[in-house]
Scaffold this motif. Structure first.
Motif, short mmCIF file in Angstrom:
data_model
loop_
_atom_site.label_atom_id
_atom_site.label_comp_id
_atom_site.label_asym_id
_atom_site.label_seq_id
_atom_site.Cartn_x
_atom_site.Cartn_y
_atom_site.Cartn_z
N ASN A 32 22.28 -9.17 72.66
CA ASN A 32 21.64 -10.63 72.95
C ASN A 32 20.23 -10.38 73.66
O ASN A 32 19.35 -11.20 73.33
N VAL A 71 17.61 -8.80 71.68
CA VAL A 71 17.29 -9.65 70.62
C VAL A 71 16.36 -10.47 71.23
O VAL A 71 14.96 -10.85 70.89
N GLU A 85 12.26 -11.03 70.62
CA GLU A 85 11.70 -12.18 70.38
C GLU A 85 10.31 -12.64 71.19
O GLU A 85 9.57 -13.41 70.72
N ARG A 135 19.76 -8.97 65.01
CA ARG A 135 20.60 -10.30 65.13
C ARG A 135 21.84 -10.20 64.15
O ARG A 135 22.73 -11.06 64.58
N ARG A 157 24.52 -8.83 66.39
CA ARG A 157 24.78 -10.04 67.56
C ARG A 157 25.68 -10.78 66.59
O ARG A 157 26.80 -11.40 67.13
#
Length: 76
Positions: free
Chosen positions: A40, A43, A47, A62, A65
């Motif tokens: 997480n 990610v 992002e 993703r 996750r």
């Protein structure tokens, strides 16, 4: 990162006590829990362009996750 979205406590607010208990008593759950948070954070860094990556890698993170979250949800 305190402002990282998709934290498990936010995803399962009614299961916080259960997550704590499982982290203490179940090594497999603890491994999934730790791996979820690691992925997480990756990610979130992708992002926010803290650690830019290509779209394929970000999509793979993703999906990883999501798979971990599904496994955690099944144990809760």
């Amino acid at each position: 990162m305190p402002n990282t979205p998709h934290q498990l406590a936010e995803e399962f607010p009614d299961k916080i006590d259960r997550m704590h208990d499982l982290k203490e008593s179940n090594a497999h759950f603890r491994k999934l829990f730790d791996e979820y948070h690691e992925v997480n954070r990756a990610v979130h860094r992708a992002e926010t362009n803290v650690e830019p990556t290509d779209d394929a890698h970000e999509t793979a993170l993703r999906k990883q996750r999501m798979t971990l979250k599904d496994q955690i949800a099944a144990m809760l």
